[in-house]
Design a protein around this motif. Structure first.
Motif, PDB file in Angstrom:
ATOM      1  N   GLU A 253      -4.891   1.521   5.774  1.00  0.00           N
ATOM      2  CA  GLU A 253      -4.231   0.544   4.910  1.00  0.00           C
ATOM      3  C   GLU A 253      -5.254  -0.163   4.031  1.00  0.00           C
ATOM      4  O   GLU A 253      -5.030  -0.395   2.836  1.00  0.00           O
ATOM      5  CB  GLU A 253      -3.475  -0.491   5.755  1.00  0.00           C
ATOM      6  N   ARG A 254      -6.378  -0.472   4.629  1.00  0.00           N
ATOM      7  CA  ARG A 254      -7.406  -1.150   3.851  1.00  0.00           C
ATOM      8  C   ARG A 254      -7.912  -0.235   2.734  1.00  0.00           C
ATOM      9  O   ARG A 254      -8.127  -0.666   1.595  1.00  0.00           O
ATOM     10  CB  ARG A 254      -8.573  -1.565   4.746  1.00  0.00           C
TER      11      ARG A 254
ATOM     12  N   ARG B 233      -5.871   0.811  -4.432  1.00  0.00           N
ATOM     13  CA  ARG B 233      -4.952   0.194  -5.389  1.00  0.00           C
ATOM     14  C   ARG B 233      -5.720  -0.793  -6.281  1.00  0.00           C
ATOM     15  O   ARG B 233      -5.579  -0.782  -7.506  1.00  0.00           O
ATOM     16  CB  ARG B 233      -3.858  -0.534  -4.615  1.00  0.00           C
ATOM     17  N   ILE B 234      -6.581  -1.582  -5.622  1.00  0.00           N
ATOM     18  CA  ILE B 234      -7.373  -2.552  -6.400  1.00  0.00           C
ATOM     19  C   ILE B 234      -8.268  -1.810  -7.392  1.00  0.00           C
ATOM     20  O   ILE B 234      -8.380  -2.176  -8.564  1.00  0.00           O
ATOM     21  CB  ILE B 234      -8.208  -3.433  -5.457  1.00  0.00           C
TER      22      ILE B 234
ATOM     23  N   SER C 125      -6.273   2.187   1.323  1.00  0.00           N
ATOM     24  CA  SER C 125      -5.296   2.338   0.249  1.00  0.00           C
ATOM     25  C   SER C 125      -5.215   1.064  -0.580  1.00  0.00           C
ATOM     26  O   SER C 125      -5.006   1.109  -1.796  1.00  0.00           O
ATOM     27  CB  SER C 125      -3.925   2.720   0.829  1.00  0.00           C
ATOM     28  N   GLU C 126      -5.404  -0.071   0.117  1.00  0.00           N
ATOM     29  CA  GLU C 126      -5.400  -1.333  -0.614  1.00  0.00           C
ATOM     30  C   GLU C 126      -6.559  -1.371  -1.617  1.00  0.00           C
ATOM     31  O   GLU C 126      -6.412  -1.737  -2.774  1.00  0.00           O
ATOM     32  CB  GLU C 126      -5.506  -2.488   0.393  1.00  0.00           C
ATOM     33  N   ARG C 127      -7.702  -0.944  -1.092  1.00  0.00           N
ATOM     34  CA  ARG C 127      -8.878  -0.910  -1.975  1.00  0.00           C
ATOM     35  C   ARG C 127      -8.643   0.023  -3.155  1.00  0.00           C
ATOM     36  O   ARG C 127      -8.995  -0.261  -4.287  1.00  0.00           O
ATOM     37  CB  ARG C 127     -10.082  -0.380  -1.182  1.00  0.00           C
TER      38      ARG C 127
END
Lengths: 209, 1087
Positions: B867-868, B874-875, B870-872
């Motif tokens: 998740e982290r 996305r950022i 994918s979050e990164r």
């Protein structure tokens, strides 16, 4: 070169800000004329068909397909299309693919404007161009093992966080086969584990996030 | 008319002796011809015969009733009614041979062994003719033509063959068995005498032979025995022969006129008694003088063919000889008085011998004498004389009280006993034993319920409903005092419970309605009651006087009362159920002021002691050892002992140690219930008398000899799941439970019970028992003789010890008692290997659960990491698509603008600077996006760190060195990620900004902590930069935040031109995976 109208340029990029910058830059060059912009691969083909540009600036990443695929589509219809691939990052595999797909040049977007325009002019004259460091990166991996399509596919799944059995289910192959592919991928990339393989894959442009 | 006491007997004996034996000492001459021995022609001249005959001694027979027989019959479990054989085995069991089988008796229950068809180890026959216990403890049983040896340990019978083939049809039944000091068994049969070696089973036959005139004169042998001299005697159909076992010759022949069942008995003084079943039955043979004296206990010599003689002789501990006769009953030879005392059956007296036909006798080890009876089972009695003198009704005896219930008893100053019942008053002359009814004009049923004697020798009789009488024993004058409702100075009630003369000679009368003081002059009464004005009956049963001259009064339902004759003030003590230290019951029959000044109060429900100083009551009841809780009367005996009659015999209380000693009918009391009209009396000689429903009893407490002993307790039965355990057959018993000291039970037998008995036949019912199972019970379980069984269920596997002890009614426990080790085997699921297996499986399950949980956590961690990432990503995309594209666009346009400016324009410098800054921002953004996008380069922390410069796109000549100290350990995934970012940032700063030549990364793995140091030799920073950070070092605060988040200490030190050092350190328990396992799991997943 069409002298009465200058060099007709098609710019394919889905970033309006970038397009605006390019438009400004080209507008400052009297012999260059931005005839059309497109933000997707499909649109790019349509605009190409309509405007028949001399040079096409093609962003590597487009919302519907990769720039290389879009380039292939254009070149299928117009084998003489002169296309420059633009990208924010350099990756040897992407460069390889771009060149293999018939790109005349490969440009990092942050290339200084003068060089940028110079490359457009060269391509418009029918020449090809690679920036120096891109060429070096490419040279590092020449002769290296190339991942097969299935391996790229699997590496992409790994990068998505899928587990082996999930990948197996997704691709309708057994988990053991997935493991076997992974071993080959690690070997070819010189990676120690799947995380590193993903990192290398991204860096080298094998896969995109 | 006879009392059951020695005094009376003495009187009787005297009377009978006078009437029966005028010519005593015995008249020899008159009887001499009949007693002459007959020379036997068959006997060789070398065989001796008695050369002197002393004739016949006629001895008187007197009736005796001083023995209390206990009867055992078929209703108690005896296998058959005729007990012709009695022996005691080595453990103490009594064995009876009947016409049906062999019975073992433990004082309570029988175990009967009979012939079981088809079972080889059962008794061979049914009708038992002979029974003998040999020195090895084996029982030998002669039945009809069979001989068995019984082993009490295994409870099995072994059959022996006695008769030879040529004698088979003659039927040699063993009628008597003896053992000589050589160990040989001698079997008497009608086919001769047989010697059996019990060890080898070898038999030697001794038979009459016409060829051997010195041998046995007949084959009809009925008895044998060895005397103390070692001589062997054989009882035959012709007399008693002294038999030489070596040669088979008869050395001496004592012919008998009536030689049926001839035997001898040698008493402790060495006298050689010959007894036989028919005729006179008894003779004394003097071996030294070779003379034979016939004794006769009949007035005339009975016919030799009459069943009148003696079937058995025993000697008791006192040296008294007891004879069992099928004709006359049980006789005791009173040697001192040269007479026989006869004990015979009295119809209606359950404590007399049950029958006059005694066919067998045994004295057991305890001294009890057992009498086998012809047709009503067996009786036994203690030959120890009772110290209690009993007064009660005796069937067939006119010199006894008319009924058992004695209302009142008193010994007057002249030494005569006065005994009162509903029928009247009797005076007993204690010297002569003569009981004389006193004629009183009070009616046919005077119902005298108490007697007292005043200082003048006047007797006072209180009656139930007929008032008070004074009686002058000399003048026989009777004076009546009656209640008259019209006369307030008359007796307050005709129910007179007590008369009492105080120290001043005042006569107090306790009636059914008050406490009356007699005015002897006026023959009037002053009546006292606590509440005279209230019409409430006050029944005064007992009056006692203390040292101060005040009276203590026991009442019926009105509690204990204290009366001061001076002030006429009453104090009433009542029971309070809520106060354990109050009077136990309001019905107070007994009040006694002891010499210790303590006041003893007997109630219907227990005993109280009142301390007059403190007014405190202390209570006692059966839980303290009191025989019965209803106490009728209290006296003080010797040594300060307090005696009381209860509804269950007599109790003697020892105030010194708080213990009770109880006496029952087994000890010689007339019966069980000694309560009645609250009657007791202490004579001037110290004799205590009590009377009540069962009769009256007198005792000199000092004469009571207590021989302390504890019965030997044995285990009598083992039941497994409710069924008696068989011996052998693969069961836990290999021999009788009585001989077993250890049993092993499988776990599925989870119900077992043990029965036990103290082999004490004096008074089995009053014996007490206690048991415990060590390993289960902490305390003893004390039970009465009626519950001699301990049952256990579902004991856990283990080793236990069952202990049981017994005691008499008054004695100490039989320490250590009997013990049995009980081992209960574990079930297969209780065994060690199963438990080990169980624990192992459990451990494996726990381990599996742990691994599963770790995998779960690991997966969760992976998901979180994913998740982290994918979050990164996305950022990164956002940065890429917006910021970066914008910057690039801005940069392009700025360059366009720059190009349009004239070369000399002063703005150009400014634009060039903006353009450079933009380019720098684009680079930074690209790097950030790149870092965010590609994330950590490897799960291997060192490798990931080594790849950082590469990842950052660092090109140049800066030397990157990595140093790892200590054994590498797996870092926690989340920690590793944060450390990576801290390290990456620090390295980026070092490579890009320090301008140093070398960047060092040091990783320290120690047991306690993890440390990461990034050091360069570059230009360093000043303090301000360190404090605030700078535009180029904006990552500083990010590093600090990350370090704080994972609990690491973060320090950065730098000085201008002295390089920079970033130091991150955190405790091992935070940094490292607890075990390698998680790392391995993750590694496995990677593959």
């Amino acid at each position: 070169m069409n002298t009465d109208a200058g060099t007709k340029i098609l710019c394919v990029d889905d970033h309006p800000l970038f397009l605006q910058g390019i438009a400004t830059a080209l507008a400052s060059q009297p012999e260059m004329r931005l005839v059309a912009v497109a933000s997707t691969g499909r649109e790019a083909l349509d605009q190409y068909r309509r405007t028949q540009p001399d040079v096409t600036l093609m962003d590597l990443r487009l919302p519907d397909m990769s720039g290389i695929a879009a380039m292939a589509a254009i070149r299928l219809a117009f084998p003489d299309a002169r296309i420059i691939i633009l990208t924010t990052f350099e990756g040897d595999v992407e460069v390889q693919r771009a060149l293999a797909g018939g790109a005349r040049a490969y440009l990092i977007k942050s290339t200084p404007l003068a060089e940028f325009l110079d490359v457009i002019r060269k391509v418009a004259l029918g020449r090809t161009y690679l920036p120096g460091h891109v060429a070096r990166t490419l040279a590092e991996h020449v002769g290296g093992d190339v991942l097969s399509d299935r391996e790229v596919e699997i590496l992409g799944q790994v990068a998505n966080g899928s587990r082996n059995w999930e990948i197996g289910a997704q691709l309708a192959i057994s988990e053991d086969t997935v493991k076997s592919h992974l071993r080959h991928i690690l070997g070819k990339l010189g990676a120690k584990d799947r995380t590193e393989a993903v990192a290398i894959g991204i860096r080298r442009g094998i896969i995109h996030l | 008319m006879r009392y059951h006491n020695r005094g009376f007997i003495g009187a009787n004996l005297l009377a009978l002796a006078i009437s029966w034996v005028p010519g005593w000492p015995p008249c020899l001459a008159a009887n001499a011809p009949n007693s002459t021995t007959r020379p036997s022609t068959e006997i060789s001249t070398s065989t001796q015969t008695p050369n002197v005959t002393a004739g016949v001694v006629f001895l008187p027979v007197v009736e005796g009733r001083d023995v209390r027989f206990s009867r055992i019959s078929t209703s108690d479990g005896l296998s058959q009614t005729r007990v012709s054989q009695i022996v005691q085995d080595d453990l103490g069991f009594i064995w009876f041979g009947t016409q049906y089988g062999l019975d073992r008796y433990d004082g309570y229950d029988f175990k009967v062994f009979v012939h079981e068809a088809g079972r080889a180890k059962s008794l061979a026959g049914a009708y038992i003719y002979s029974l003998f216990k040999d020195r090895a403890g084996m029982l030998w049983i002669g039945c009809n033509r069979t001989l068995d040896r019984f082993d009490p340990r295994t409870e099995t019978f072994t059959h022996y063959k006695v008769e030879t083939d040529e004698l088979a049809n003659l039927g040699s039944t063993v009628v008597h068995i003896s053992q000589d000091r050589g160990g040989m068994l001698w079997l008497a049969t009608s086919t001769g005498l047989h010697r059996l070696d019990p060890n080898t089973g070898a038999i030697v036959h001794y038979r009459h032979s016409v060829d051997n005139p010195r041998g046995l004169s007949t084959n009809d042998i009925t008895w044998s025995g060895e005397d103390r001299n070692g001589d062997f005697w054989v009882g035959t159909a012709e007399g008693l022969d002294k038999f030489d076992r070596a040669t088979g010759n008869v050395l001496l022949h004592i012919p008998m006129p009536d030689p049926i069942q001839v035997a001898f008995f040698e008493d402790r003084s060495g006298r050689f008694w010959i007894y036989h079943e028919f005729g006179t039955g008894l003779a004394l043979y003097d071996r030294a003088s070779n003379t034979l004296t016939t004794y006769c206990f009949y007035p005339q010599k009975p016919s030799p063919d009459a069943d009148t003689g003696v079937k058995g002789m025993v000697e008791d501990r006192n040296g008294d000889l007891w004879l069992g006769s099928p004709g006359i009953g049980l006789l005791k030879f009173d040697r001192d008085n040269r007479r026989f005392i006869r004990y015979r059956n009295h119809v209606g007296d359950p404590h007399s011998i049950a029958e006059d036909k005694v066919i067998s006798l045994l004295r057991d080890r305890q001294g009890n004498i057992w009498t086998g009876l012809h047709s009503v089972g067996v009786n036994h009695f203690s030959a120890t004389k009772s110290q209690f003198e009993v007064f009660k009704h005796q069937a067939d005896d006119p010199n006894s009280m008319s009924v058992d219930f004695i209302n009142a008893i008193l010994e007057d100053s002249a030494g005569s006993l006065w005994l009162a019942n509903d029928d009247g008053v009797n005076r007993l002359d204690r010297k002569t034993g003569k009981l004389t009814p006193i004629a009183l004009a009070i009616g046919t049923k005077p119902m005298i319920i108490n007697i007292s004697e005043d200082h003048s020798g006047m007797l006072w009789f209180g009656t139930y409903g007929r008032g008070l009488y004074s009686y002058d024993p000399n003048s026989r004058r009777l004076n009546a005092y009656r209640h008259n409702s019209a006369d307030p100075t008359s007796l307050s009630s005709d129910l007179v419970f007590r008369t009492f003369e105080d120290h001043a000679g005042n006569l107090w009368v306790g009636t059914g309605d008050g406490l009356d003081l007699l005015d002897r002059e006026k023959h009037s009464f002053q009546v006292y009651k606590p509440e005279l004005d209230v019409r409430h009956r006050q029944i005064y049963i007992r009056i006692a006087e203390d040292k101060k001259g005040t009276l203590w009064l026991g009442t019926d339902q009105s509690g204990l009362q204290h009366f001061d004759p001076e002030t006429h003030h009453f104090t009433v003590y009542k029971s309070d159920p809520n106060d354990p230290n109050s009077l136990r019951d309001d019905s107070v029959g007994a009040v006694y002021v002891a010499s210790s000044h303590q006041i003893w109060i007997g109630t219907e429900n227990g005993l109280n002691r009142l301390d007059p100083e403190t007014g405190q009551f202390k209570g006692y009841d059966s839980r303290n050892g009191l025989a019965g809780s209803a106490i009728d009367c209290i006296l003080e005996g010797d040594h300060g002992y307090v005696w009381m009659n209860t509804n269950k015999g007599l109790s003697r209380f020892n105030p010194a140690d708080g213990s009770f000693a109880n006496y029952s009918d087994a000890d010689g009391l007339p019966g069980t219930d000694l309560t009645g009209w609250a009657s007791c009396f202490k004579s001037r000689r110290g004799e205590l008398f009590f009377s009540g429903f069962a009769g009256a009893v007198g005792i000199f407490p000092g004469k009571l000899e207590e021989v302390p002993y504890a019965p030997q307790v044995v285990l009598t039965d083992l039941e497994l799941s409710g069924a008696p355990a068989a011996i052998g057959d693969g069961g836990p018993l290999s021999q009788s439970i009585a001989y077993t000291d250890r049993i092993v039970l499988p776990h599925e037998i989870n119900i077992f019970s043990l029965s036990f008995a103290g082999l004490d036949f004096f008074s089995p019912e009053s014996n007490r028992y206690r048991y415990k199972l060590e390993g289960l019970d902490r305390n003893w379980n004390e039970v009465g003789s009626n519950i001699r069984r301990a049952a256990y269920t579902t004991l856990p596997a283990g080793s236990y010890t069952f202990r049981v002890q017994s005691a008499t009614a008054r004695g100490a426990w039989s320490a250590p008692g009997t013990s049995l080790r009980v081992v209960i085997l574990p079930a297969w699921w209780q065994t060690w290997w199963f438990k080990s297996l169980y624990i192992t499986v459990f451990a494996v399950l726990i381990w599996c659960a742990y691994v599963i949980r770790v995998r779960q956590l690991s997966r969760q961690l992976t998901i979180r990491m994913q998740e982290r990432i994918s979050e990164r990503t996305r950022i990164a995309r956002d940065l890429h698509d917006t910021l970066l594209q914008g910057l690039i666009s801005a940069s392009i346009q700025l360059e366009v603008a720059d190009a349009k400016l004239p070369a000399q324009s002063s703005v150009k410098t400014l634009i060039a600077r903006i353009s450079a800054q933009l380019r720098h921002m684009i680079d930074e953004s690209r790097n950030t996006v790149s870092g965010l996008r590609s994330g950590q380069q490897s799960d291997d922390f060192e490798r990931a760190m080594s790849l950082v410069p590469n990842d950052l796109g660092i090109e140049g000549t800066t030397d990157y060195r990595m140093l790892i100290e200590g054994p590498r350990r797996a870092l926690r995934a989340s920690i590793r990620d944060e450390l990576y970012w801290i390290g990456r940032e620090a390295l980026a700063n070092a490579f890009r900004h320090s301008r140093g030549s070398v960047v060092n990364l040091v990783l320290v793995y120690s047991r306690k902590h993890f440390r990461m140091v990034i050091r360069d030799d570059g230009c360093g920073m000043n303090d301000a930069t360190l404090q605030l950070g700078s535009s180029e070092h904006w990552g500083l605060s990010g590093m600090k935040e990350r370090a704080a988040r994972i609990g690491a200490s973060f320090s950065i030190s730098s000085a201008i031109d002295a390089g920079t050092e970033v130091d991150v350190s955190l405790p091992g328990h935070l940094a490292f995976e607890p075990e390698n396992r998680v790392g391995e799991v993750r590694q496995n997943e990677a593959r």
